[in-house]
Design a protein around this motif. Sequence first.
Motif, PDB file in Angstrom:
ATOM      1  N   LYS A 210      24.822 -89.887 -31.715  1.00 10.93           N
ATOM      2  CA  LYS A 210      25.381 -88.761 -31.020  1.00 10.93           C
ATOM      3  C   LYS A 210      24.809 -87.664 -31.978  1.00 10.93           C
ATOM      4  O   LYS A 210      24.246 -86.450 -31.490  1.00 10.93           O
TER       5      LYS A 210
ATOM      6  N   GLN B  86      21.837 -84.780 -30.562  1.00 12.34           N
ATOM      7  CA  GLN B  86      22.356 -83.210 -30.592  1.00 12.34           C
ATOM      8  C   GLN B  86      21.050 -82.667 -31.665  1.00 12.34           C
ATOM      9  O   GLN B  86      20.944 -81.456 -31.392  1.00 12.34           O
TER      10      GLN B  86
ATOM     11  N   THR C  64      18.495 -79.809 -30.153  1.00 15.14           N
ATOM     12  CA  THR C  64      18.721 -78.401 -30.917  1.00 15.14           C
ATOM     13  C   THR C  64      17.195 -78.229 -31.021  1.00 15.14           C
ATOM     14  O   THR C  64      16.751 -76.844 -30.958  1.00 15.14           O
TER      15      THR C  64
ATOM     16  N   LEU D 116      28.107 -84.776 -25.527  1.00 18.77           N
ATOM     17  CA  LEU D 116      26.928 -84.041 -26.309  1.00 18.77           C
ATOM     18  C   LEU D 116      27.188 -82.900 -26.097  1.00 18.77           C
ATOM     19  O   LEU D 116      26.207 -82.079 -26.681  1.00 18.77           O
TER      20      LEU D 116
END
Length: 228
Positions: free
Chosen positions: A152, A156, A160, A201
Motif C-alpha cells: 500500500k 501510494q 505520488t 489508497l
Amino acid sequence: MFKPYTITERWPATNPDIIQLYSVDTPNGLKVSAMLEECGLAYEKHLVSFSDDEQHSAEFQSLNPNGKIPAIIDPHGMDGNPLGLWESGAILIYLAEKTGRFIPSDHHARYRTIQWLMFQMGGIGPMFGQFGHFHSYGGANIEDPYALERYKGETQRLLTVLNERLQNRTWIMGNDYTIADIASWPWVRALTVHYEARETLELSNYPNVTRWLNLCLERSASVAVLND
C-alpha cells in the motif's frame, strides 16, 4: 508461416496474415490491445484461459517460455519475416517503431518516454499487482498486516510520483499521448475497477492522476478494448 510456434495449433489463426494476439484483459493484456487499436493495426485476439492454466501449456510456451500473457506473432515483421514477441513493454516499443506512432522521433524525448515506460514496467505494474493481491485476492486472508501495508505504501508513493509528473501536463510526456500512457492507465484503472481500493489508497489525494486516467479512458481505442 509461424514455425516454430506450436501455439497456433492450440489457437488456430482465422486470418494468418494479420497480427495474432494471445492475451486476457488483465492490465498487462489491455496495454497491447489498446496499442493495437490506437495504431489501427488489424489483429486477431485469442483468449488464454487462466482457469485452465493455458498460459503454462507447451503450445503457449513455444512462444513465451515464461508462460505470461500477452504475446503476439506478427506475420509481417519490420524485416518482412514473422516475429513472435512477448513482454508487454517490448511489444509496445515494437508496435510504436513499426507504425512510427506513440513514441517520439527525437532521441532525447524517445528515451525519456522509454524511461517512463520502464517506470511502469518495474514499478507501477509489480507494486500495484502485489497491493491488489494482498488487498483483494488470496493474500487478503493473511492476518499479518505487514505485506499489505508495505505494498500500500509503495503504491501510494508511485501514485505520488505519477501525480507530480502530471502536474501541468496533459499526458505523461506532455502534449503527446505515448506508450508511457498506454502502459500505465490499465494499472491505475485496476486500483478501483479490480481492487476496489479507492478509499484504502485515498485516491482523491492524486487529482492529476484521476484527470489523466479519465482522459485515457475516453479515447476511442480504450473504449473499444474495454467494451470488447
